[in-house]
Structures are given as C-alpha cells and as structure tokens.
Design an enzyme around this catalytic site. Structure first.
Site, PDB file in Angstrom:
ATOM      1  CD  GLU A 196      -3.035  -1.149   2.185  1.00 34.28           C
ATOM      2  OE1 GLU A 196      -2.934  -0.347   3.129  1.00 34.28           O
ATOM      3  OE2 GLU A 196      -3.991  -1.929   2.053  1.00 34.28           O
ATOM      4  CD  GLU A 315      -3.640  -6.149   2.960  1.00 31.99           C
ATOM      5  OE1 GLU A 315      -4.586  -5.430   3.375  1.00 31.99           O
ATOM      6  OE2 GLU A 315      -2.453  -5.929   3.251  1.00 31.99           O
TER       7      GLU A 315
END
Length: 583
Positions: A196, A315
C-alpha cells in the site's frame, strides 16, 4: 479502530476508492511464456520432493496460488510480532492453514523497528532469521509464499517526496539485504516491493513518478542480487494498492516498461466503503455494493489479465468485520464473500484473504465462524444461492403472518427447506413461487413456540450446489430505551433489545444538521460512533462520537433495527456530562 487492526492508511485508501469512475480501457498485450520452474544453484529448473514445480509461465503460476491467506498482524506488527494481539507464529499454525485448502500465504513483514541507523540500515540478524524460519516452514508445507516491505510504507517510504534520496537509499539497501538472504529460496517464494505505497506532500503526477521509481528500483535490486532472484516472481502494487483505473493504468505502464515476463500486478479490495464499515445507511449488500465489486474486478481483468499480466488480490475482506462483531450483518456478509469469489474466478484474479486474527483463531487453530469460512471456501469453486435476508422476525404477541424471502438463485435450483434433518413440506409449510419463498403463518407459529425473545428456530434452504442458506426465525418486540446520564468518556443508553438486532444509527441536531464525526451523512459508523452490547442491555456512544457533538445542542438519535423497528432517543452534551432522554 482497535489496536490490533491494521493502521489507518487502509481506511483512507478505501475512501479514495468509493465512487471512482470507470475510464476507457487501453489495449495491448504482454506475452508471459518463459519457462519458470524450481531453481537449483545453477539456475536450472529441477524437481523437489517438498513442493510441486512452479508452472511454466507467470499467469499459470499465479493461478496455482489460488486461494491465498494473509498472516496479518504478526511479522508486520509494530514493534514486535506479538504486540498486536496475535500469538507468536508456530509451524502448527501454518500446517493447519494449509490443511484448510489454501495454496499460498502472504507473510507481511515490517522491517522498520529491526533496522540499524543510516547509511547501512542493517536488519537485525535475529529478526531476519525469524522471518526466514517462518518462510521456510511455509515452503515446506507446500505454500507459495509472498513476503514484502509492509508498514514501512507509511512509516518512512511515504516521506519520499520531501526526503527522496534518503528514502530511496533505505529502500534499496533494505531490499538488497532481503534479496541476498533469500536468494537461494525456491521459486515458490515471491517478493512484493511494498505494501500500500503512499506519498505525503505530492500531487497525483508526482505520486505516480515516485511509485514507478520504487517499483523499478526494487526490480533492479532484486534481479541484480543473483541466485534464484534472477528468475523469481516479483509483485508490484498500485498506489495504496487501490484498484482505481488510473492507478492500475500507471502500474500496467511500469510493468510493460520493464520487459520482464515474471512480474505480477497487485491491488487490494475491501468492498464498497459504506457497506464495508456500515456507514451512511449502507447496511446491505445491495446493487450499489455489488456494482462496485463487479466493476472493480472487471477493471482488474481488462487492465491486467487481458494484457497478459497476472494479478493477485493481495488483501480482501470487510473492514467492519475487523472492527468488531455485528458491524456488517452476517447474511449480508455472506452475500459479499459469495459474490467476491465468483467475481475473482470469472476474471481470473487470485485472492489472498486478509486475516489479522478475525477469521482464524491462531490459538485454537479453528475458524471463529465456521459457516462463514464454508461460504468463502465454496466460492473458490462454485456459486451459492442467497436470499434477501437470513432472518425472519415474528412478533412476540399478536397474530403471526406469512413471511416472504426473495431468493438470489445465482444459477442454482431450489431443492428443499429443512429444520435440522427434517424436511418441511412444500405448499403446507412453505410456498415457492419463482424466486419467492414464503413461510406460512402456521409454520412460523409452530417454529417460535412460546415466542421467547431471540432465535427460536433455525432453517436452511438447500440448493443444487453451493452452501445452504441459513434462516433464523426470531421472536421480537419493539426495543425500549430508558433515560440516563453519564460522561462523554463512558455513556451507555439502557436498551431492552427484546430479541431485535441493531442495524444502524442516525444522528441529527434537533435544530438541523448532521451530528457526529461522520458529518457528511447522518448515519454514523457502526462500532466507531456507536456499538450495541446485547449482554449488558445497552448501546454505547463512543467518546469519538460525543467529542464531535456540539455543546448544549440536543441531538436526535434514530436507531434502526433489522426487524424494521425504529426507536428515537435524545442526548445533550454539557461539558463532560451527557444527558440521555428516551422518547
């Protein structure tokens, strides 16, 4: 957000994703066909007794990684492995997870607190050895394994726009050490450049440049480290791992520019944000939530898979499930995971479930909600039917009426309605008309018995394939609340739930305007602004909610329950004192 939940950057990224428009999709193809097997010291493919050979190309290898599971909040925890509430990872845990049917495991690793000072940023040998131990256990179990640079992304790589050279130097030396340590691991080990990635104090164009620089530098460092790293699968993320069209286009451009057939694109997905956390009145997996999911997976397919670039959903989950129980109603959650599994299969996306301890109990080595996992697992291979609700509410007193549920057949056919092993009788106990299942009043009367509050019977609708749909038959009355006083730090509304279940809360000032921290909507976030406590017969208003309420300004709260009942209540804050008045 509770301490052991992953940090706040995930929420920020999901807000960014809400309402993102679709862009036109560019054409183009990259061929992925280079031989890719298990590597020995000479770099040639060879067999292994422990694990099966990796398929010949990256697309096939990524397909073989489906499905995957995240060892979240462990080696990525700050500052140490057990600081976010999970036990020290044991081999028995990995053995158990592998036995559940998972073929890959993502092991997030945060390196920041285990590195020395500049310029070498030396990784603590004991910590590196610990990571190697867990990786080797996973490989021995037959997993594909992904390791990354995880929360470092918001701890220090995010400063790249204002401290470019220092961040890049640390990033490169960090990956040089990781790559060197793992250079002789087999082909089942995959490197992910950074989790991220985000960049402070930069506009969109600059962020794209910085991420391209990190991804390309990672690629150069790993490939130059020799050993099996010259052929290893490498995974590159979009900015904040968001599946926004422009961000995915940027990543596709980077991957094509590297001319390397062993690269994987990765993004994350936690659902349509209001539904994922139960805010803004988005309590159901409705057409908007489904549409967001469907369009997102189609974008992944068109931007990456259709161009020959494999994609891993590194994810996925629902943020509300991590925040605490009840935030997302269980039946609506089942619909989401069923649909996500179908979308992933249809669009050839490999999925890796984010689990920070919410799904699998790492102490007891079992699923916390076995039924939820059955639905997730079933979605890997087939579709399941669902229904408009998994609850049928029957009043505590008064006449009982027929209740109708709308079935979402998803290509299946209805087979039977059962209570335990007893099959209910069509046209006597229930009526099926098209996709409408009606439970007869006489049947419901029998099922609820003395109509004590709560779940009095459990039914299951069975279909031609997939997981049966569970239906709870619940007796209820309108919830009742009492007046009380308390403090802004600890305020609970006495509530007699009477068998009902809280869905959401609306907060408005009596003189107009939305009240609470989520000012853009009157419907506040479940388990963040308010939370039910059924055992203690209360609804808690959190300090975060009350701190955001104006002084001496009466607030009207409307509590919505899953039976359809609503209850109004008024609160006024004066200093640290909060007064609650039942309507």
């Amino acid at each position: 957000m509770k301490k052991q939940q992953a940090p706040q950057h995930r929420r920020r990224r999901l807000r960014l994703a809400v309402g993102t428009p679709l862009a036109l999709i560019a054409a183009g193809v990259i061929a992925y066909g280079t031989v890719f097997g298990m590597f020995g010291d000479d770099g040639k493919p060879q067999a292994s007794a422990a694990t099966a050979p990796v398929p010949d190309n990256a697309m096939a290898a990524v397909a073989a990684m489906q499905p995957g599971w995240n060892l979240g909040n462990s080696l990525d925890a700050i500052p140490n492995e057990t600081n976010w509430g999970q036990p020290r990872t044991a081999k028995a845990l990995l053995d158990s997870v592998r036995a559940q049917g998972f073929k890959s495991i993502r092991i997030p690793v945060t390196w920041s607190d285990h590195q020395g000072a500049a310029p070498n940023y030396t990784i603590d040998p004991a910590y590196l050895s610990r990571v190697e131990e867990v990786v080797d256990w996973a490989i021995a179990d037959g997993f594909y394994v992904i390791i990354d640079v995880h929360h470092d992304s918001w701890q220090w790589t995010s400063k790249m726009s204002t401290d470019h050279d220092k961040v890049l130097a640390r990033f490169n030396t960090t990956w040089t050490q990781i790559a060197t340590a793992f250079r002789n691991e087999p082909a089942q080990l995959v490197f992910e450049s950074v989790n991220e990635p985000q960049f402070d104090n930069a506009d969109n164009a600059r962020k794209a440049e910085l991420l391209n620089e990190l991804n390309t530098s990672f690629h150069k460092v790993v490939r130059a480290s020799g050993g099996n790293n010259t052929k290893r699968l490498l995974m590159l993320p979009t900015e904040v791992c968001t599946p926004d069209q422009q961000l995915m286009d940027n990543l596709a451009t980077t991957i094509k520019s590297l001319h390397d057939p062993r690269l994987i694109a990765t993004v994350h997905y936690y659902g349509y944000f209001p539904f994922s956390v139960n805010v803004a009145g988005s309590t159901r997996f409705d057409t908007q939530a489904w549409g967001d999911l469907d369009k997102t997976f189609r974008r992944m397919r068109d931007t990456f898979v259709a161009q020959g670039i494999p994609v891993v959903l590194g994810e996925y989950g629902l943020l509300g499930y991590d925040h605490g129980p009840g935030a997302v109603e269980r039946g609506e959650m089942l619909k989401y995971f069923e649909a996500l599994g179908h979308a992933a299969r249809s669009n050839k996306v490999t999925t890796v479930l984010w689990d920070n301890g919410s799904f699998y109990d790492r102490g007891k080595l079992r699923w916390k909600d076995a039924g939820l996992f059955r639905q997730i697992k079933s979605s890997w291979t087939t579709r399941s039917a669902t229904a408009s609700s998994d609850n049928v509410f029957v009043p505590k007193s008064g006449p009982v009426k027929d209740r109708t549920l709308t079935l979402n057949l998803n290509g299946t056919t209805f087979k039977a309605l059962k209570q335990g092993t007893t099959k209910l009788v069509s046209d006597r106990d229930y009526v099926l008309s098209g996709n409408r299942l009606t439970l007869k009043a006489a049947t419901l009367t029998r099922l609820v018995g003395d109509r004590s509050y709560g779940v009095n019977a459990m039914l299951q609708a069975e279909f031609s394939r997939g997981v049966p749909w569970r239906i709870q038959v619940i007796s209820h009355d309108a919830p009742a609340q009492s007046s009380t006083t308390g403090t802004a730090g600890s305020f609970r509304i006495p509530t007699q739930f009477r068998g009902d279940v809280l869905a959401t809360m609306k907060a408005e000032y009596v003189d107009g305007g939305n009240a609470g921290p989520t000012s853009w909507t009157p419907y506040q976030q479940f388990n963040t602004a308010f939370a039910p406590d059924y055992a203690k017969k209360a609804i808690r208003l959190t300090p975060a909610f009350l701190d955001a309420v104006k002084e001496n300004a009466p607030v009207k709260l409307t509590f919505h329950f899953w039976s359809g009942a609503t209850v109004t209540y008024h609160v006024t804050k004066s200093g640290s004192t909060v007064t609650g008045t039942a309507s």
